[in-house]
Design a protein around this motif. Structure first.
Motif, PDB file in Angstrom:
ATOM      1  N   LYS A  98       0.817  -1.217   0.000  1.00  0.00           N
ATOM      2  CA  LYS A  98       0.000   0.000   0.000  1.00  0.00           C
ATOM      3  C   LYS A  98       0.850   1.266   0.000  1.00  0.00           C
ATOM      4  O   LYS A  98       0.448   2.286  -0.570  1.00  0.00           O
ATOM      5  N   ALA A 207     -14.034   3.810  -1.534  1.00  0.00           N
ATOM      6  CA  ALA A 207     -13.309   4.203  -2.741  1.00  0.00           C
ATOM      7  C   ALA A 207     -14.187   3.964  -3.964  1.00  0.00           C
ATOM      8  O   ALA A 207     -14.415   4.870  -4.779  1.00  0.00           O
ATOM      9  N   THR A 215     -16.913   6.046  -8.275  1.00  0.00           N
ATOM     10  CA  THR A 215     -15.713   6.261  -7.467  1.00  0.00           C
ATOM     11  C   THR A 215     -15.775   7.570  -6.697  1.00  0.00           C
ATOM     12  O   THR A 215     -16.386   8.551  -7.146  1.00  0.00           O
ATOM     13  N   GLU A 236     -11.128   0.685   0.814  1.00  0.00           N
ATOM     14  CA  GLU A 236     -10.695   0.265  -0.527  1.00  0.00           C
ATOM     15  C   GLU A 236     -11.114  -1.181  -0.816  1.00  0.00           C
ATOM     16  O   GLU A 236     -10.438  -1.890  -1.566  1.00  0.00           O
ATOM     17  N   THR A 239     -11.402  -2.005  -4.555  1.00  0.00           N
ATOM     18  CA  THR A 239     -10.343  -1.492  -5.427  1.00  0.00           C
ATOM     19  C   THR A 239      -8.989  -2.131  -5.175  1.00  0.00           C
ATOM     20  O   THR A 239      -8.124  -2.101  -6.053  1.00  0.00           O
ATOM     21  N   THR A 240      -8.783  -2.709  -3.990  1.00  0.00           N
ATOM     22  CA  THR A 240      -7.502  -3.352  -3.699  1.00  0.00           C
ATOM     23  C   THR A 240      -7.302  -4.532  -4.638  1.00  0.00           C
ATOM     24  O   THR A 240      -8.133  -5.432  -4.700  1.00  0.00           O
ATOM     25  N   GLY A 249      -4.945   0.195  -5.284  1.00  0.00           N
ATOM     26  CA  GLY A 249      -6.272   0.743  -5.043  1.00  0.00           C
ATOM     27  C   GLY A 249      -6.495   2.102  -5.674  1.00  0.00           C
ATOM     28  O   GLY A 249      -5.677   2.628  -6.436  1.00  0.00           O
ATOM     29  N   LEU A 250      -7.654   2.696  -5.344  1.00  0.00           N
ATOM     30  CA  LEU A 250      -8.038   3.968  -5.943  1.00  0.00           C
ATOM     31  C   LEU A 250      -7.107   5.096  -5.513  1.00  0.00           C
ATOM     32  O   LEU A 250      -6.817   5.999  -6.298  1.00  0.00           O
ATOM     33  N   THR A 263      -6.453   3.551   5.372  1.00  0.00           N
ATOM     34  CA  THR A 263      -7.240   2.791   4.410  1.00  0.00           C
ATOM     35  C   THR A 263      -7.604   1.444   5.020  1.00  0.00           C
ATOM     36  O   THR A 263      -6.855   0.879   5.827  1.00  0.00           O
ATOM     37  N   SER A 265      -8.695  -2.324   3.651  1.00  0.00           N
ATOM     38  CA  SER A 265      -8.749  -3.192   2.476  1.00  0.00           C
ATOM     39  C   SER A 265      -9.360  -4.527   2.875  1.00  0.00           C
ATOM     40  O   SER A 265      -9.307  -4.922   4.039  1.00  0.00           O
TER      41      SER A 265
END
Length: 430
Positions: A98, A207, A215, A236, A239-240, A249-250, A263, A265
């Motif tokens: 990340k 995200a 988004t 996230e 998106t992860t 991610g985003l 974040t 995930s």
């Protein structure tokens, strides 16, 4: 009391039946690109297995090897005997995933206590699910006098986590940042009651929003966080593994990973496993270890699942074609659906969640049934998961779909008895 309760519950279930809103568990076989339902092979457009990793041989073998080495369970909470070297290694690796070594947190750069030596100002913490990770973050950091400002369409786990705090919880209309700014400004201007610390402000958002596939504007949210001394927290989940040059991610895709201090995930979607991971400056993670009830009072994630997440990160790194293929499928389907008249929410990046919003719950069920008869598994999403009269069939794309799968899907939608709402105008999308 029991008889009265059961009568009330049966009456409520009957009302759900009458409104086409009752949900039931349906046993399914193991799900890959093809899933068999009542003997019928269906293209799977319902799962969140975006990179098709849940059946990947590398992940399977990693889980088997971990079971052989460690057994089936961690057997205790992390603070007792459940914290294994595998947990520690995965958390370190995920932190680097990340936040590569060049990253530095903007506002949380105080050094760790001298007795501990770390190579990164960030750290990660693994919890059994993303839901528990969201609960850990908000209930630990937010308290009386604080403000939690949530996008109205944030995931239920974030809403529940916010409500479980003693903070002032406010929502702003979906993606409507002027209202968010007013909430922040009002909290800044509010007189501060006597308290042990200054009030905190939290901006909390998904995200990618799970029912619409659109988004968040993370750069704009980061600007508001800077302007009003707020903390930006981004989930996230969807998106992860999917978005960004490395799949981080985003925040990576929008170039603001260094501006998003916290974040969350999940490993249960693109990474093909199960688990929630919080990534944040190290003092935040150390505080969660000491105060987050959903971390402290639960058994550690089993070693096989830890190994699965680690193996998934291998594939995300070594097989970038998966997210590239997924992005191409997302773009193609969205363009074609727009041409058919489906109103799709705008997104800054192609996301694998594509909603076919039809309105009434019975219309969504009818569309899902039509798609099943055409060879596709796509689930109807109804209230209360979505707002009244916004029921939909949600398509979830996956990297192992073939071009002719989309051809068949588009043909089936063109022939469907349920068509896009005639008054809706398609929005530009990718």
């Amino acid at each position: 009391m029991l008889d009265r309760l059961l009568t009330e519950l049966r009456d409520n279930l009957a009302r759900l039946d009458a409104q086409s809103l009752r949900r039931q568990l349906t046993p399914r076989p193991a799900a890959g690109r093809i899933v068999h339902v009542d003997g019928q092979p269906l293209i799977n457009l319902a799962a969140n297995d975006y990179l098709a990793l849940s059946q990947h041989p590398h992940l399977k073998q990693a889980a088997i090897t971990a079971i052989d080495q460690f057994g089936t369970g961690a057997t205790a909470s992390r603070l007792v005997t459940g914290h294994l070297a595998a947990h520690h290694a995965l958390e370190q690796r995920f932190t680097t995933f990340k936040h590569p070594p060049t990253s530095r947190p903007d506002d949380f750069n105080r050094p760790a206590p001298p007795r501990i030596t770390h190579t990164s100002p960030y750290a990660s913490l693994l919890l059994p699910t993303g839901y528990m990770a969201n609960l850990a973050v908000l209930t630990t950091l937010a308290g009386p006098g604080d403000l939690i400002a949530l996008d109205k369409l944030t995931h239920a786990s974030l809403i529940d986590a916010a409500r479980a705090t003693s903070a002032d919880v406010r929502t702003y209309p979906h993606l409507h940042l002027p209202k968010l700014e007013r909430l922040l400004a009002r909290h800044v201007a509010r007189p501060t009651p006597h308290a042990s610390r200054p009030p905190r402000r939290f901006i909390v958002t998904d995200a990618v929003f799970s029912m619409d596939g659109d988004t968040a504007d993370l750069p704009a949210l980061a600007d508001l966080a800077d302007r009003y001394d707020a903390l930006l927290i981004v989930d996230e989940a969807h998106t992860t593994g999917v978005l960004g040059d490395t799949g981080a991610g985003l925040a990576e895709a929008q170039g603001v990973a260094h501006r998003v201090p916290i974040t969350i995930s999940t490993a249960s979607k693109a990474l093909g496993g199960l688990g929630g991971l919080v990534t944040a400056p190290r003092p935040v993670i150390d505080t969660l270890v000491n105060h987050a009830r959903s971390f402290i009072y639960t058994t550690a994630v089993p070693p096989a699942q830890v190994a699965t997440i680690d193996a998934a990160l291998d594939v995300v790194r070594d097989e970038p074609w998966r997210r590239e293929r997924l992005a191409a499928l997302c773009r193609r389907l969205r363009v074609a659906l727009r041409e058919q008249g489906w109103p799709l929410p705008a997104a800054s990046h192609p996301t694998p969640i594509v909603p076919l919003t039809v309105g009434p719950a019975d219309a969504a069920l009818a569309l899902a049934d039509h798609l099943q008869s055409a060879g596709f598994l796509a689930v109807a999403i109804r209230p209360p998961t979505v707002a009244p009269n916004t029921a939909r069939v949600r398509l979830s794309l996956r990297a192992d779909l073939e071009d002719h799968d989309l051809d068949r899907l588009l043909t089936a939608l063109a022939d469907a008895p349920i068509q896009p709402p005639p008054t809706a105008q398609p929005k530009p999308t990718v």
